[in-house]
Design a protein around this motif. Structure first.
Motif, PDB file in Angstrom:
ATOM      1  N   LEU A 132       0.814  -1.223   0.000  1.00  0.00           N
ATOM      2  CA  LEU A 132       0.000   0.000   0.000  1.00  0.00           C
ATOM      3  C   LEU A 132       0.845   1.271   0.000  1.00  0.00           C
ATOM      4  CD1 LEU A 132      -2.938  -0.959   2.391  1.00  0.00           C
ATOM      5  CD2 LEU A 132      -2.972  -0.759  -0.094  1.00  0.00           C
ATOM      6  N   ALA A 133       2.136   1.139  -0.241  1.00  0.00           N
ATOM      7  CA  ALA A 133       2.993   2.314  -0.402  1.00  0.00           C
ATOM      8  C   ALA A 133       2.628   3.029  -1.703  1.00  0.00           C
ATOM      9  CB  ALA A 133       4.454   1.885  -0.431  1.00  0.00           C
ATOM     10  N   PRO A 134       2.964   4.324  -1.827  1.00  0.00           N
ATOM     11  CA  PRO A 134       2.681   5.045  -3.077  1.00  0.00           C
ATOM     12  C   PRO A 134       3.378   4.410  -4.280  1.00  0.00           C
ATOM     13  CG  PRO A 134       3.198   6.589  -1.324  1.00  0.00           C
ATOM     14  CD  PRO A 134       3.496   5.211  -0.785  1.00  0.00           C
ATOM     15  N   ARG A 135       2.911   4.755  -5.457  1.00  0.00           N
ATOM     16  CA  ARG A 135       3.345   4.094  -6.677  1.00  0.00           C
ATOM     17  C   ARG A 135       4.842   4.203  -6.938  1.00  0.00           C
ATOM     18  NH1 ARG A 135      -1.619   5.927 -10.683  1.00  0.00           N
ATOM     19  NH2 ARG A 135      -3.169   4.520  -9.806  1.00  0.00           N
ATOM     20  N   ASP A 136       5.442   5.348  -6.632  1.00  0.00           N
ATOM     21  CA  ASP A 136       6.871   5.495  -6.924  1.00  0.00           C
ATOM     22  C   ASP A 136       7.695   4.515  -6.100  1.00  0.00           C
ATOM     23  OD1 ASP A 136       6.115   7.056  -4.649  1.00  0.00           O
ATOM     24  OD2 ASP A 136       8.014   8.127  -4.747  1.00  0.00           O
ATOM     25  N   VAL A 137       7.299   4.329  -4.857  1.00  0.00           N
ATOM     26  CA  VAL A 137       8.013   3.401  -3.973  1.00  0.00           C
ATOM     27  C   VAL A 137       7.880   1.969  -4.489  1.00  0.00           C
ATOM     28  CG1 VAL A 137       8.137   2.472  -1.626  1.00  0.00           C
ATOM     29  CG2 VAL A 137       7.681   4.912  -1.983  1.00  0.00           C
ATOM     30  N   VAL A 138       6.663   1.591  -4.854  1.00  0.00           N
ATOM     31  CA  VAL A 138       6.415   0.227  -5.321  1.00  0.00           C
ATOM     32  C   VAL A 138       7.114  -0.014  -6.668  1.00  0.00           C
ATOM     33  CG1 VAL A 138       4.653  -1.475  -5.925  1.00  0.00           C
ATOM     34  CG2 VAL A 138       4.214   0.159  -4.082  1.00  0.00           C
ATOM     35  N   ALA A 139       7.050   0.955  -7.571  1.00  0.00           N
ATOM     36  CA  ALA A 139       7.681   0.791  -8.884  1.00  0.00           C
ATOM     37  C   ALA A 139       9.195   0.636  -8.755  1.00  0.00           C
ATOM     38  CB  ALA A 139       7.347   1.975  -9.782  1.00  0.00           C
ATOM     39  N   ARG A 140       9.818   1.434  -7.885  1.00  0.00           N
ATOM     40  CA  ARG A 140      11.278   1.321  -7.695  1.00  0.00           C
ATOM     41  C   ARG A 140      11.643  -0.016  -7.046  1.00  0.00           C
ATOM     42  NH1 ARG A 140      11.342   6.714  -6.538  1.00  0.00           N
ATOM     43  NH2 ARG A 140      11.338   6.379  -4.291  1.00  0.00           N
ATOM     44  N   ALA A 141      10.812  -0.466  -6.119  1.00  0.00           N
ATOM     45  CA  ALA A 141      11.068  -1.754  -5.464  1.00  0.00           C
ATOM     46  C   ALA A 141      11.010  -2.895  -6.480  1.00  0.00           C
ATOM     47  CB  ALA A 141      10.053  -1.984  -4.343  1.00  0.00           C
ATOM     48  N   ILE A 142      10.008  -2.875  -7.350  1.00  0.00           N
ATOM     49  CA  ILE A 142       9.900  -3.907  -8.377  1.00  0.00           C
ATOM     50  C   ILE A 142      11.094  -3.829  -9.331  1.00  0.00           C
ATOM     51  CG2 ILE A 142       8.541  -4.722 -10.358  1.00  0.00           C
ATOM     52  CD1 ILE A 142       6.022  -3.793  -8.863  1.00  0.00           C
ATOM     53  N   ASP A 143      11.431  -2.609  -9.756  1.00  0.00           N
ATOM     54  CA  ASP A 143      12.579  -2.419 -10.655  1.00  0.00           C
ATOM     55  C   ASP A 143      13.859  -2.962 -10.015  1.00  0.00           C
ATOM     56  OD1 ASP A 143      13.666  -1.025 -13.156  1.00  0.00           O
ATOM     57  OD2 ASP A 143      14.846  -0.027 -11.602  1.00  0.00           O
ATOM     58  N   PHE A 144      14.044  -2.674  -8.728  1.00  0.00           N
ATOM     59  CA  PHE A 144      15.226  -3.150  -7.995  1.00  0.00           C
ATOM     60  C   PHE A 144      15.267  -4.674  -7.960  1.00  0.00           C
ATOM     61  CE2 PHE A 144      17.064  -4.740  -4.039  1.00  0.00           C
ATOM     62  CZ  PHE A 144      18.319  -4.152  -4.056  1.00  0.00           C
ATOM     63  N   GLU A 145      14.148  -5.303  -7.606  1.00  0.00           N
ATOM     64  CA  GLU A 145      14.109  -6.761  -7.478  1.00  0.00           C
ATOM     65  C   GLU A 145      14.292  -7.443  -8.841  1.00  0.00           C
ATOM     66  OE1 GLU A 145      14.206  -8.395  -4.780  1.00  0.00           O
ATOM     67  OE2 GLU A 145      13.603  -6.933  -3.269  1.00  0.00           O
ATOM     68  N   MET A 146      13.716  -6.865  -9.895  1.00  0.00           N
ATOM     69  CA  MET A 146      13.873  -7.446 -11.230  1.00  0.00           C
ATOM     70  C   MET A 146      15.329  -7.392 -11.688  1.00  0.00           C
ATOM     71  SD  MET A 146      10.422  -6.035 -13.157  1.00  0.00           S
ATOM     72  CE  MET A 146      11.093  -6.364 -14.780  1.00  0.00           C
TER      73      MET A 146
END
Length: 528
Positions: free
Chosen positions: A284-298
């Protein structure tokens, strides 16, 4: 020549809102590149944020917006838009929009279900299942098409605005008198005049290789407004939606924020949940946080995608809340009641745009900007989920009221479009090649994580493309593809210039060269 009281360029929610608020008193021309219903607003899934529940408040909605905006929201504009949120929803209800019902008596508004999305502290998203934009646009389009004072020009694309400056008039004033419009079917440029002109053309997602936006989102209004003399602001803040369906046959299919709002969990390919490692708000974090987290993990794991899992919920719950996502995924062989959804981030929303005030007025007299094309200050460094459609309606109505009170402005004599010194294009492959090159290097160099070196590389390539496109534009007859490419390159330049100007990481702009926050930060404003 055609002439209207008001020329509206763009047929999304912003354009339709203004048209319907004006049409009982003025003659309105509504220009759309494809069909009336083909604007970006119809693609919105989640819903519209508004203070509707008695246990919610204006102050909470403002606070959530300011937090998501990472210190760059304009407080007065934010308050103005949020304070008018209930009024905007009530207008849609009177128009007949079929919002999802919930008669349980809990978390609803007059029997309408309210959901919650990332960044919101309260359930305040009114929605029509998981296809809110389509429901709103279908409802309003029916009324627009039936109104005798609204002329819809389908398959028309605005080429450039007609202003005093472009006409060679001297003086301090620079007024807009309409636009040159390319009729795609007839292959000709028409002169369309108006006392007031509104840019409601949406954003610029197609400047990137991967986007949730429709093909029409090519930054046309931003580029035209910039060429006409409007300031632009915060173009570095491009929102990448964390969850776009990853499938070779699923072009631009968004998996709404509400899936996470209703309990969806992000997992690595091995099933490991990862968001709690990146932020205490997890999914439920804002989109920028979630998008960067996904980018980092990928990038860390070398994965093509991650997975969004709602399958642990009852099958009936999933089908009821997300019928369109369920059906689309099922068509592609993914049963989301039993399997997680493969997702990747994709360019989603342009938080910056033409600088406008609370009535949608730009720096050019008689020219307005409404919706994603504009910068009101509401979104700051990151748009809070479901605030975009709200902004369209509130600023759209305010712009209509300003136009109605503005009085009559005679339109001067305007020359027709001159094609006498150009020829038919000889190598159209140039346009296709440049289009592909632009979108690929913008994705690689100006994406979720940026560096000065990447930005400078992008800037150099943009300069080369601009020279080629300007030469092509000067010597050959225009086409839809050429007009869109010209606008995309201009928009790309504005994004890169803005990104290079920001010496910090804030909201949607993350730079490895400047990972920290400045103690005092301001919007990035570019002057033409």
């Amino acid at each position: 020549m055609r002439q209207f009281d008001v020329l509206i360029i763009g047929s999304g929610l912003g354009g339709m809102t203004i048209a319907l608020h004006l049409a009982d008193k003025l003659k309105v021309g509504l220009v759309t590149k494809r069909e009336l219903r083909d604007g970006g607003s119809g693609w919105a899934q989640g819903g519209i944020a508004a203070v509707l529940d008695d246990q919610d408040s204006i102050e909470l909605h403002i606070k959530d917006t300011l937090v998501a905006g990472a210190g760059l929201c304009e407080p007065e504009s934010t308050r103005f838009i949020v304070e008018h949120s209930k009024e905007a929803i009530d207008w849609l209800i009177t128009m007949g929009v079929p919002f999802t019902r919930d008669d349980s008596g809990e978390t609803n508004y007059h029997g309408y279900h309210l959901t919650r999305e990332g960044g919101h502290s309260h359930r305040r998203i009114i929605h029509a299942a998981d296809a809110t934009g389509a429901a709103v646009i279908d409802t309003l389009a029916t009324k627009v098409a039936a109104h005798p004072n609204i002329t819809v020009l389908e398959h028309h694309i605005a080429l450039d605005l007609i202003t005093d400056t472009k006409l060679g008039k001297t003086g301090n004033a620079n007024r807009c008198h309409g636009a040159y419009i390319y009729d795609i079917d007839a292959d000709r440029v028409d002169t369309v005049l108006a006392q007031h002109t509104v840019l409601a053309t949406g954003g610029a997602g197609k400047v990137y290789l991967y986007t949730t936006n429709p093909d029409v989102a090519t930054g046309d209004g931003i580029a035209m407004g910039w060429r006409a003399g409007c300031k632009v602001a915060n173009m570095e803040f491009i929102q990448f939606h964390p969850t776009c369906l990853y499938h070779p046959h699923a072009k631009s299919f968004l998996i709404t924020e509400a899936v996470r709002g209703e309990g969806g969990i992000l997992r690595l390919p091995d099933g490991t949940r990862f968001m709690p490692n990146h932020d205490e708000r997890a999914e439920l974090a804002p989109r920028d946080v979630v998008a960067r987290a996904i980018d980092f993990e990928m990038k860390k794991g070398g994965f093509d995608c991650v997975y969004l899992d709602i399958s642990y919920k009852p099958s009936s719950f999933v089908k009821e809340h997300f019928p369109n996502i369920y059906q689309r995924c099922l068509e592609l062989g993914i049963d989301i009641t039993k399997q997680p959804i493969p997702v990747v981030p994709a360019a989603h929303y342009t938080c910056g745009g033409l600088v406008v005030d609370r009535a949608g007025r730009t720096d050019v007299d008689g020219l307005y900007g409404v919706g994603e094309v504009s910068y009101t200050g509401l979104h700051g460094a990151n748009r809070l989920a479901s605030n975009s459609l709200l902004e369209c309606m509130v600023i759209g109505k305010a712009a209509a009221e300003d136009i109605l009170g503005a009085g009559f402005h005679p339109v001067p004599e305007i020359p027709e479009w001159d094609e006498s010194r150009v020829t038919d294009p000889d190598e159209e492959v140039v346009i296709a090649h440049n289009w592909d090159e632009l979108r690929r290097f913008m994705w690689d160099y100006v994406g979720i994580v940026r560096t000065n070196k990447r930005l400078e590389r992008a800037q150099h390539r943009i300069e080369l493309l601009q020279h080629e496109i300007d030469d092509y534009y000067s010597n050959f007859r225009v086409s839809n593809d050429l007009i869109e490419l010209r606008n995309l390159v201009t928009t790309a330049e504005l994004i890169v210039r803005s990104a290079l100007a920001r010496k910090e990481s804030r909201g949607l702009h993350y730079s490895r060269d400047y990972p920290g926050l400045l103690t005092e930060s301001r919007p990035t404003v570019l002057n033409p």
